[in-house]
Design a protein around this motif. Structure first.
Motif, PDB file in Angstrom:
ATOM      1  N   VAL A 209      44.921  33.978  28.289  1.00 58.23           N
ATOM      2  CA  VAL A 209      44.617  35.064  29.232  1.00 58.23           C
ATOM      3  C   VAL A 209      43.899  34.562  30.475  1.00 58.23           C
ATOM      4  O   VAL A 209      43.797  35.285  31.476  1.00 58.23           O
ATOM      5  CB  VAL A 209      43.768  36.175  28.556  1.00 58.23           C
ATOM      6  N   GLN A 210      43.429  33.328  30.438  1.00 59.29           N
ATOM      7  CA  GLN A 210      42.753  32.772  31.613  1.00 59.29           C
ATOM      8  C   GLN A 210      43.736  32.213  32.633  1.00 59.29           C
ATOM      9  O   GLN A 210      43.334  31.664  33.658  1.00 59.29           O
ATOM     10  CB  GLN A 210      41.766  31.690  31.164  1.00 59.29           C
ATOM     11  N   SER A 211      45.026  32.369  32.354  1.00 58.97           N
ATOM     12  CA  SER A 211      46.041  31.898  33.296  1.00 58.97           C
ATOM     13  C   SER A 211      46.168  32.824  34.502  1.00 58.97           C
ATOM     14  O   SER A 211      46.877  32.504  35.449  1.00 58.97           O
ATOM     15  CB  SER A 211      47.398  31.784  32.592  1.00 58.97           C
ATOM     16  N   ARG A 212      45.498  33.965  34.465  1.00 56.99           N
ATOM     17  CA  ARG A 212      45.467  34.879  35.611  1.00 56.99           C
ATOM     18  C   ARG A 212      44.113  34.795  36.296  1.00 56.99           C
ATOM     19  O   ARG A 212      43.075  34.690  35.635  1.00 56.99           O
ATOM     20  CB  ARG A 212      45.722  36.323  35.168  1.00 56.99           C
ATOM     21  N   ASP A 213      44.128  34.866  37.612  1.00 55.93           N
ATOM     22  CA  ASP A 213      42.900  34.744  38.398  1.00 55.93           C
ATOM     23  C   ASP A 213      42.206  36.098  38.451  1.00 55.93           C
ATOM     24  O   ASP A 213      42.653  37.009  39.140  1.00 55.93           O
ATOM     25  CB  ASP A 213      43.238  34.264  39.806  1.00 55.93           C
ATOM     26  N   VAL A 214      41.133  36.239  37.696  1.00 53.23           N
ATOM     27  CA  VAL A 214      40.394  37.498  37.607  1.00 53.23           C
ATOM     28  C   VAL A 214      38.977  37.284  38.133  1.00 53.23           C
ATOM     29  O   VAL A 214      38.279  36.370  37.699  1.00 53.23           O
ATOM     30  CB  VAL A 214      40.332  38.009  36.149  1.00 53.23           C
ATOM     31  N   ASP A 215      38.556  38.119  39.077  1.00 55.15           N
ATOM     32  CA  ASP A 215      37.206  38.044  39.633  1.00 55.15           C
ATOM     33  C   ASP A 215      36.255  38.732  38.667  1.00 55.15           C
ATOM     34  O   ASP A 215      36.153  39.954  38.623  1.00 55.15           O
ATOM     35  CB  ASP A 215      37.168  38.738  41.006  1.00 55.15           C
ATOM     36  N   ARG A 216      35.531  37.938  37.871  1.00 54.76           N
ATOM     37  CA  ARG A 216      34.675  38.510  36.835  1.00 54.76           C
ATOM     38  C   ARG A 216      33.351  39.041  37.360  1.00 54.76           C
ATOM     39  O   ARG A 216      32.546  39.561  36.583  1.00 54.76           O
ATOM     40  CB  ARG A 216      34.430  37.462  35.740  1.00 54.76           C
ATOM     41  N   SER A 217      33.122  38.938  38.672  1.00 55.31           N
ATOM     42  CA  SER A 217      31.904  39.541  39.237  1.00 55.31           C
ATOM     43  C   SER A 217      32.095  41.032  39.501  1.00 55.31           C
ATOM     44  O   SER A 217      31.142  41.736  39.813  1.00 55.31           O
ATOM     45  CB  SER A 217      31.516  38.831  40.535  1.00 55.31           C
ATOM     46  N   LYS A 218      33.343  41.505  39.391  1.00 58.79           N
ATOM     47  CA  LYS A 218      33.660  42.915  39.633  1.00 58.79           C
ATOM     48  C   LYS A 218      34.095  43.566  38.339  1.00 58.79           C
ATOM     49  O   LYS A 218      35.097  43.185  37.739  1.00 58.79           O
ATOM     50  CB  LYS A 218      34.764  43.036  40.686  1.00 58.79           C
ATOM     51  N   LYS A 219      33.321  44.558  37.898  1.00 55.97           N
ATOM     52  CA  LYS A 219      33.597  45.152  36.592  1.00 55.97           C
ATOM     53  C   LYS A 219      34.963  45.825  36.551  1.00 55.97           C
ATOM     54  O   LYS A 219      35.632  45.826  35.515  1.00 55.97           O
ATOM     55  CB  LYS A 219      32.506  46.151  36.213  1.00 55.97           C
ATOM     56  N   GLY A 220      35.407  46.384  37.679  1.00 52.73           N
ATOM     57  CA  GLY A 220      36.718  47.016  37.719  1.00 52.73           C
ATOM     58  C   GLY A 220      37.834  46.020  37.473  1.00 52.73           C
ATOM     59  O   GLY A 220      38.826  46.323  36.807  1.00 52.73           O
ATOM     60  N   ARG A 221      37.672  44.818  38.014  1.00 48.75           N
ATOM     61  CA  ARG A 221      38.662  43.765  37.831  1.00 48.75           C
ATOM     62  C   ARG A 221      38.739  43.324  36.351  1.00 48.75           C
ATOM     63  O   ARG A 221      39.817  43.108  35.806  1.00 48.75           O
ATOM     64  CB  ARG A 221      38.301  42.554  38.689  1.00 48.75           C
ATOM     65  N   VAL A 222      37.569  43.178  35.728  1.00 46.61           N
ATOM     66  CA  VAL A 222      37.537  42.753  34.329  1.00 46.61           C
ATOM     67  C   VAL A 222      38.194  43.798  33.433  1.00 46.61           C
ATOM     68  O   VAL A 222      39.039  43.483  32.599  1.00 46.61           O
ATOM     69  CB  VAL A 222      36.087  42.487  33.873  1.00 46.61           C
TER      70      VAL A 222
END
Length: 513
Positions: free
Chosen positions: A254-267
């Motif tokens: 699942v880490q193969s996608r670039d997710v901004d973990r500083s934004k709760k909506g993104r997570v």
């Protein structure tokens, strides 16, 4: 030791092993990307385009539900228990889905996979034990997968290629894997999707040829039924659903996608999309498993052959039962089995890289890690192929031992996973809530008990002699003690107080469920 939440971490130590480099990750772009005023404390609205971009990791994960070991469990359940265990197959898949969703949740939220967390959270001796257990589980499952591929190659070549040569051919797949990896994550995922498609078409064709009884099929799905005569198959159906290496694998994929973990909506958005695509993937795998179970239930349930069917002779029995047709069912079975074996050995190579890199923090080139991973399993597999090439019964006994080997490893993946996703210092407020926590531990306990039953049944039948029994008791005592230690760590994890943090956007997250 200070435990800081990883949710707010934007990057890892440069010297630390990571699942994917930033250049390898798939960039998720949607209409909201260009909205500077968007409130990222909220989850963005659903987007089909984004769902498509997130599609992939779940299907790689689902291949472990379709490996040759699972197919053998399906065909034996169908032949011996008929349609009566289809409801249990569905239930077991749902339990497997829950575990895999928790694995994905861990990877998305923290940006690290299960093996990396185990390296950080456990003392050196414990993480080395966990690493060895994970490697043993991987080797055990890989032996089944490689042997399954070799059997398929022997079927498709009318016996011209012996088992050992099929093993050599299958072993070379790591180089195919490395070749595909060079073209990016999406190309690799497309290759696995193709193999799943081949399995679906092959087993659907067999399902059509078999013409199963629709009423009995529906009763098997919707009416739970279990008898003393089918308890062994029932335990096998549930026991083979959870593959230890697959729990490690999904948290990395699942880490193969670039997710901004500083934004709760993104997570939360990533968790939602991965939940959807993982569910779709396991629905596909469930349908394929039902196809296989149904074909053998329709053809062999209640016959004298039922107790003798295994992966080695299944194709021949199918040919004798259903005949030729437009394309002989023997070759349809061989094609489906080959796709299952090849896809699962490739994912095993993938999982081996993450497990070795995560536990040992090794910064090795991908080709070298793949070569090491493949060599660890291919040598014992070659010995087995040369030893048991002419004996179907011996291969079935070997498969029983390998199932026991995998059953032993189940707690060493499930317990650390549940400990970690329950821990606020790791998950922030994306830790699982009390209801989901209780359900997850109940499912894990059930799976461990079921696999424990398999172990007791197997060893009570196979072990003879006072010396062997004494050694087994000592090993069992150490095994149980380590499981108790892992469970005790779960209590310690839950009791730790949160470390004060600077308030960030993600600190306002609410616990889900």
């Amino acid at each position: 030791m200070s435990h800081q939440p990883l949710l707010n971490s934007h990057q890892h130590d440069e010297l630390e092993e990571t699942a994917y480099d930033s250049s390898e990750k798939v960039i998720i772009v949607g209409d909201d990307e260009f909205d500077d005023d968007y409130n990222w404390s909220r989850t963005p609205p659903f987007s089909w385009k984004k769902l498509w971009l997130f599609m992939g990791p779940g299907f790689l994960m689902s291949i472990a539900f379709l490996d040759p070991g699972n197919l053998e469990g399906d065909l034996q359940a169908g032949a011996i228990a008929g349609y009566s265990l289809l409801w249990l197959l569905i239930t077991a898949t749902l339990m497997g889905l829950l575990i895999q969703l928790l694995s994905a949740r861990l990877g998305v939220t923290t940006g690290r996979h299960l093996a990396e967390h185990c390296r950080e959270e456990y003392p050196t001796w414990a993480r080395l034990v966990l690493w060895v257990m994970a490697e043993i589980a991987l080797i055990g499952s890989d032996i089944q997968e490689v042997i399954g591929s070799a059997i398929a190659i022997r079927i498709l070549t009318n016996g011209a290629v012996p088992l050992w040569a099929g093993v050599v051919i299958t072993a070379s797949d790591c180089f195919v894997f490395l070749f595909l990896e060079n073209y990016g994550v999406r190309k690799l995922e497309a290759c696995f999707a193709l193999l799943i498609g081949i399995m679906a078409i092959s087993f659907a064709w067999m399902f059509g040829e078999a013409k199963p009884n629709g009423k009995e099929l529906l009763l098997g799905i919707f009416v739970p039924k279990l008898s003393s005569k089918t308890i062994h198959q029932a335990v096998g159906v549930v026991g083979c659903i959870i593959m230890p290496h697959n729990v490690f694998l999904h948290s990395a994929l699942v880490q193969s996608r670039d997710v901004d973990r500083s934004k709760k909506g993104r997570v939360q958005e990533a968790i939602n999309y991965y939940s959807i695509e993982s569910t779709l993937a396991l629905v596909v795998s469930l349908v394929i498993n039902i196809f296989v179970t149904t074909v053998f239930a329709n053809g062999f349930y209640g016959t004298d052959l039922a107790q003798n069917i295994g992966l080695v002779n299944a194709g021949q029995y199918l040919q004798e039962k259903y005949g030729g047709g437009l394309l002989p069912i023997l070759y349809i079975w061989g094609i489906g089995l080959l796709a299952a074996g090849q896809s699962s050995t490739l994912t095993g190579t993938y999982a081996g890289q993450f497990i070795m890199g995560g536990f040992l923090n090794l910064k090795l080139k991908k080709w070298l890690r793949a070569l090491i991973t493949r060599s660890c399993s291919i040598l014992p597999t070659m010995i087995i192929a040369l030893t048991f090439d002419t004996s179907e019964d011996a291969l079935d006994v070997l498969n029983d031992w390998l199932n026991v080997l995998l059953s032993v490893q189940i707690p060493f993946a499930l317990i650390p996973l549940l400990c970690l996703v329950s821990k606020e210092q790791i998950m922030g407020t994306f830790k699982i809530g009390p209801v989901l926590k209780i359900i997850s531990w109940l499912v894990a306990a059930l799976l461990i008990v079921i696999n424990g039953y398999l172990l007791v049944e197997f060893f009570s039948a196979e072990v003879n002699g006072a010396v062997v029994a004494t050694i087994l008791c000592i090993v069992t005592a150490a095994y149980v003690a380590f499981i108790i230690y892992l469970a005790a760590r779960a209590i310690t994890f839950s009791s730790w107080k949160s470390v004060p943090q600077e308030k960030t956007e993600s600190s306002d997250l609410k616990t889900v469920i």
